[in-house]
Design a protein around this motif. Structure first.
Motif, PDB file in Angstrom:
ATOM      1  N   MET A   1       0.808  -1.186  -0.129  1.00  0.00           N
ATOM      2  CA  MET A   1      -0.205   0.041   0.040  1.00  0.00           C
ATOM      3  C   MET A   1       0.970   1.407  -0.107  1.00  0.00           C
ATOM      4  SD  MET A   1      -3.113   1.517   0.221  1.00  0.00           S
ATOM      5  CE  MET A   1      -4.263   0.149   0.785  1.00  0.00           C
ATOM      6  N   VAL A   2       0.711   1.943  -0.936  1.00  0.00           N
ATOM      7  CA  VAL A   2       1.368   3.490  -1.111  1.00  0.00           C
ATOM      8  C   VAL A   2       0.466   4.358  -0.404  1.00  0.00           C
ATOM      9  CG1 VAL A   2       2.544   5.170  -2.548  1.00  0.00           C
ATOM     10  CG2 VAL A   2       2.160   2.847  -3.313  1.00  0.00           C
ATOM     11  N   VAL A   3       0.974   4.889   0.639  1.00  0.00           N
ATOM     12  CA  VAL A   3       0.165   5.950   1.533  1.00  0.00           C
ATOM     13  C   VAL A   3       0.544   7.242   1.548  1.00  0.00           C
ATOM     14  CG1 VAL A   3      -0.584   6.521   3.843  1.00  0.00           C
ATOM     15  CG2 VAL A   3      -0.217   4.202   3.209  1.00  0.00           C
ATOM     16  N   PHE A   4      -0.346   8.163   1.104  1.00  0.00           N
ATOM     17  CA  PHE A   4       0.023   9.567   0.896  1.00  0.00           C
ATOM     18  C   PHE A   4      -0.570  10.453   2.125  1.00  0.00           C
ATOM     19  CE2 PHE A   4       0.427   7.517  -3.296  1.00  0.00           C
ATOM     20  CZ  PHE A   4       1.491   8.227  -3.563  1.00  0.00           C
ATOM     21  N   ASP A   5      -0.041  11.426   2.425  1.00  0.00           N
ATOM     22  CA  ASP A   5      -0.869  12.355   3.633  1.00  0.00           C
ATOM     23  C   ASP A   5      -1.502  13.547   2.987  1.00  0.00           C
ATOM     24  OD1 ASP A   5       0.327  10.857   5.883  1.00  0.00           O
ATOM     25  OD2 ASP A   5       2.329  12.086   5.627  1.00  0.00           O
ATOM     26  N   GLY A   6      -1.040  13.814   1.692  1.00  0.00           N
ATOM     27  CA  GLY A   6      -1.936  14.851   1.100  1.00  0.00           C
ATOM     28  C   GLY A   6      -2.548  14.444  -0.240  1.00  0.00           C
ATOM     29  N   PRO A   7      -3.060  15.176  -1.001  1.00  0.00           N
ATOM     30  CA  PRO A   7      -3.710  14.690  -2.219  1.00  0.00           C
ATOM     31  C   PRO A   7      -2.945  13.905  -3.324  1.00  0.00           C
ATOM     32  CG  PRO A   7      -3.449  17.181  -2.362  1.00  0.00           C
ATOM     33  CD  PRO A   7      -3.047  16.661  -0.954  1.00  0.00           C
ATOM     34  N   MET A   8      -3.505  13.307  -3.676  1.00  0.00           N
ATOM     35  CA  MET A   8      -2.855  12.394  -4.960  1.00  0.00           C
ATOM     36  C   MET A   8      -3.528  12.348  -6.083  1.00  0.00           C
ATOM     37  SD  MET A   8      -3.279   8.308  -4.179  1.00  0.00           S
ATOM     38  CE  MET A   8      -3.114   7.981  -6.000  1.00  0.00           C
ATOM     39  N   ALA A   9      -2.927  12.115  -7.410  1.00  0.00           N
ATOM     40  CA  ALA A   9      -3.790  11.912  -8.745  1.00  0.00           C
ATOM     41  C   ALA A   9      -3.247  10.688  -9.412  1.00  0.00           C
ATOM     42  CB  ALA A   9      -3.317  13.374  -9.483  1.00  0.00           C
ATOM     43  N   ILE A  10      -4.334  10.024  -9.723  1.00  0.00           N
ATOM     44  CA  ILE A  10      -3.956   8.698 -10.524  1.00  0.00           C
ATOM     45  C   ILE A  10      -4.092   9.311 -12.079  1.00  0.00           C
ATOM     46  CG2 ILE A  10      -4.509   6.726 -11.078  1.00  0.00           C
ATOM     47  CD1 ILE A  10      -5.866   6.176  -8.186  1.00  0.00           C
ATOM     48  N   VAL A  11      -3.225   8.965 -12.814  1.00  0.00           N
ATOM     49  CA  VAL A  11      -3.104   9.418 -14.304  1.00  0.00           C
ATOM     50  C   VAL A  11      -3.196   8.235 -15.063  1.00  0.00           C
ATOM     51  CG1 VAL A  11      -1.751  10.647 -15.951  1.00  0.00           C
ATOM     52  CG2 VAL A  11      -1.885  11.340 -13.645  1.00  0.00           C
ATOM     53  N   GLY A  12      -4.282   8.028 -16.017  1.00  0.00           N
ATOM     54  CA  GLY A  12      -4.464   6.976 -16.953  1.00  0.00           C
ATOM     55  C   GLY A  12      -3.777   7.513 -18.337  1.00  0.00           C
ATOM     56  N   GLU A  26       3.177  21.546  -8.724  1.00  0.00           N
ATOM     57  CA  GLU A  26       3.242  22.519  -8.211  1.00  0.00           C
ATOM     58  C   GLU A  26       2.723  22.776  -6.774  1.00  0.00           C
ATOM     59  OE1 GLU A  26       2.730  25.294 -11.230  1.00  0.00           O
ATOM     60  OE2 GLU A  26       5.011  25.170 -12.055  1.00  0.00           O
ATOM     61  N   ARG A  27       1.319  22.254  -6.912  1.00  0.00           N
ATOM     62  CA  ARG A  27       0.471  22.406  -5.737  1.00  0.00           C
ATOM     63  C   ARG A  27       0.651  21.516  -4.625  1.00  0.00           C
ATOM     64  NH1 ARG A  27      -4.531  25.407  -6.041  1.00  0.00           N
ATOM     65  NH2 ARG A  27      -4.591  26.833  -7.840  1.00  0.00           N
ATOM     66  N   GLY A  28       1.813  20.418  -4.924  1.00  0.00           N
ATOM     67  CA  GLY A  28       1.966  19.300  -3.804  1.00  0.00           C
ATOM     68  C   GLY A  28       1.290  18.373  -3.913  1.00  0.00           C
ATOM     69  N   VAL A  29       0.549  17.747  -5.097  1.00  0.00           N
ATOM     70  CA  VAL A  29      -0.091  16.666  -5.374  1.00  0.00           C
ATOM     71  C   VAL A  29       0.668  15.604  -5.874  1.00  0.00           C
ATOM     72  CG1 VAL A  29      -2.229  15.614  -6.758  1.00  0.00           C
ATOM     73  CG2 VAL A  29      -2.402  17.955  -5.812  1.00  0.00           C
ATOM     74  N   ALA A  30       0.751  14.587  -5.304  1.00  0.00           N
ATOM     75  CA  ALA A  30       1.391  13.256  -5.783  1.00  0.00           C
ATOM     76  C   ALA A  30       0.923  12.833  -7.003  1.00  0.00           C
ATOM     77  CB  ALA A  30       1.681  12.470  -4.660  1.00  0.00           C
ATOM     78  N   LEU A  31       1.855  12.192  -7.916  1.00  0.00           N
ATOM     79  CA  LEU A  31       1.176  11.882  -9.281  1.00  0.00           C
ATOM     80  C   LEU A  31       1.622  10.356  -9.269  1.00  0.00           C
ATOM     81  CD1 LEU A  31       2.420  14.206 -12.200  1.00  0.00           C
ATOM     82  CD2 LEU A  31       0.289  14.194 -10.909  1.00  0.00           C
ATOM     83  N   VAL A  32       0.686   9.435  -9.561  1.00  0.00           N
ATOM     84  CA  VAL A  32       0.443   7.889  -9.506  1.00  0.00           C
ATOM     85  C   VAL A  32       0.194   7.518 -10.886  1.00  0.00           C
ATOM     86  CG1 VAL A  32      -0.353   5.743  -8.422  1.00  0.00           C
ATOM     87  CG2 VAL A  32       0.515   7.706  -7.023  1.00  0.00           C
ATOM     88  N   ALA A  33       0.996   6.788 -11.780  1.00  0.00           N
ATOM     89  CA  ALA A  33       0.494   6.443 -12.874  1.00  0.00           C
ATOM     90  C   ALA A  33      -0.367   5.001 -13.050  1.00  0.00           C
ATOM     91  CB  ALA A  33       1.719   6.289 -13.686  1.00  0.00           C
ATOM     92  N   ALA A  34      -1.350   4.821 -13.541  1.00  0.00           N
ATOM     93  CA  ALA A  34      -2.073   3.518 -13.713  1.00  0.00           C
ATOM     94  C   ALA A  34      -1.604   3.063 -15.018  1.00  0.00           C
ATOM     95  CB  ALA A  34      -3.462   3.688 -13.877  1.00  0.00           C
ATOM     96  N   ASP A  35      -0.519   2.159 -15.049  1.00  0.00           N
ATOM     97  CA  ASP A  35       0.005   1.607 -16.057  1.00  0.00           C
ATOM     98  C   ASP A  35       0.558   2.693 -17.269  1.00  0.00           C
ATOM     99  OD1 ASP A  35       0.861  -0.090 -18.232  1.00  0.00           O
ATOM    100  OD2 ASP A  35      -0.835  -1.391 -18.172  1.00  0.00           O
ATOM    101  N   GLY A  36      -0.184   2.673 -18.418  1.00  0.00           N
ATOM    102  CA  GLY A  36       0.337   3.669 -19.463  1.00  0.00           C
ATOM    103  C   GLY A  36       0.224   5.170 -19.306  1.00  0.00           C
ATOM    104  N   GLY A  37      -0.356   5.517 -18.088  1.00  0.00           N
ATOM    105  CA  GLY A  37      -0.377   6.806 -17.469  1.00  0.00           C
ATOM    106  C   GLY A  37       1.041   7.450 -17.111  1.00  0.00           C
ATOM    107  N   GLY A  38       1.852   6.125 -17.214  1.00  0.00           N
ATOM    108  CA  GLY A  38       3.388   6.759 -16.835  1.00  0.00           C
ATOM    109  C   GLY A  38       3.695   7.413 -18.204  1.00  0.00           C
ATOM    110  N   ASN A  39       3.284   7.009 -19.443  1.00  0.00           N
ATOM    111  CA  ASN A  39       3.907   7.257 -20.398  1.00  0.00           C
ATOM    112  C   ASN A  39       3.635   8.929 -20.686  1.00  0.00           C
ATOM    113  OD1 ASN A  39       4.956   4.998 -21.196  1.00  0.00           O
ATOM    114  ND2 ASN A  39       2.803   4.429 -22.174  1.00  0.00           N
ATOM    115  N   THR A  40       2.174   8.993 -20.193  1.00  0.00           N
ATOM    116  CA  THR A  40       1.503  10.484 -20.330  1.00  0.00           C
ATOM    117  C   THR A  40       2.440  11.534 -19.244  1.00  0.00           C
ATOM    118  OG1 THR A  40      -0.610   9.327 -20.692  1.00  0.00           O
ATOM    119  CG2 THR A  40      -0.696  11.867 -19.735  1.00  0.00           C
ATOM    120  N   ILE A  41       2.668  10.935 -18.151  1.00  0.00           N
ATOM    121  CA  ILE A  41       3.410  11.883 -17.054  1.00  0.00           C
ATOM    122  C   ILE A  41       4.742  12.083 -17.858  1.00  0.00           C
ATOM    123  CG2 ILE A  41       4.473  11.799 -14.809  1.00  0.00           C
ATOM    124  CD1 ILE A  41       1.770  10.282 -13.874  1.00  0.00           C
ATOM    125  N   GLY A  42       5.450  11.070 -18.299  1.00  0.00           N
ATOM    126  CA  GLY A  42       6.730  11.298 -18.650  1.00  0.00           C
ATOM    127  C   GLY A  42       6.761  12.154 -19.976  1.00  0.00           C
TER     128      GLY A  42
END
Length: 215
Positions: A1-12, A26-42
């Motif tokens: 389990m990956v636990v965050f104290d602040g907001p997170m965003a799952i990116v598809g 910039e607003r301190g939101v942690a980005l987590v990729a759902a599989d191919g969402g890693g390509n989008t973030i990259g």
């Protein structure tokens, strides 16, 4: 389990505004990729905190494993969005790139929202709208004539509302029946009170994202 104290965003892997991803970081939101969402973030020049999924859509997995945490979940019973949801915890979760590109992915995302709404604060974000999964009553502000859509994920009864052009008093909304698309604010405080804790969606314009995320 990956636990965050602040907001997170799952990116598809759907359509995501790169500028919004940068703003989230910039607003301190942690980005987590759902599989191919890693390509989008990259592609936005960013690195996610983690990449989660069956990894059938992720480009250059070995490179990502050198740069961030990659969690391979091979089971095929759930979608990558669901895998990312059940593998993380955060006070607020945004979901980007889960709707709009493919209809089956959009429907699957709505199913995941219905499943997880009772457990966590969850918002779907696309190019136009932000949809907050609501369980129970909600109070917020809306401008005069501002679009306020109430969408039922299941049959849901509403006791009353204030601040809406078309009151929700005593209404039952349900898929295949009466729905609350394109209601309007009358200017000021809006309150919507359902009869129970059946999940439903509050849909506002994307410009209201940070109002719904909250402090």
């Amino acid at each position: 389990m990956v636990v965050f104290d602040g907001p997170m965003a799952i990116v598809g892997g759907g359509v995501v505004d790169p500028a919004l991803l940068v703003e989230l970081v910039e607003r301190g939101v942690a980005l987590v990729a759902a599989d191919g969402g890693g390509n989008t973030i990259g592609d936005a020049g960013l690195v996610p905190v983690a990449i989660i999924g069956d990894l059938d859509s992720l480009t250059d997995r070995a490179d990502w494993e050198r740069r961030t945490r990659v969690i391979h979940i091979p089971e095929q019973i759930t979608t990558d969005f669901q895998k990312a949801l059940y593998s993380t915890s955060a006070p607020v979760t945004l979901a980007l790139g889960m709707t709009g590109k493919r209809l089956d992915h959009t429907l699957a995302a709505l199913s995941a929202v219905l499943q997880f709404a009772p457990k966590r604060k969850l918002l779907l974000v696309d190019e136009v709208d932000v949809a907050l999964a609501v369980v129970g009553p909600i109070t917020f502000t809306a401008g005069l004539g501002e679009r306020v859509s109430i969408h039922p994920l299941l049959p849901v009864d509403f006791l009353r509302s204030t601040g809406l052009l078309y009151p929700m008093d005593g209404l039952r909304l349900e898929p295949g029946g009466l729905i609350g698309t394109s209601n309007e604010g009358t200017g000021g405080v809006v309150q919507v009170v359902p009869a129970d804790e059946t999940p439903w969606l509050l849909i506002l314009g994307k410009e209201r994202l940070w109002d719904l995320v909250g402090p």
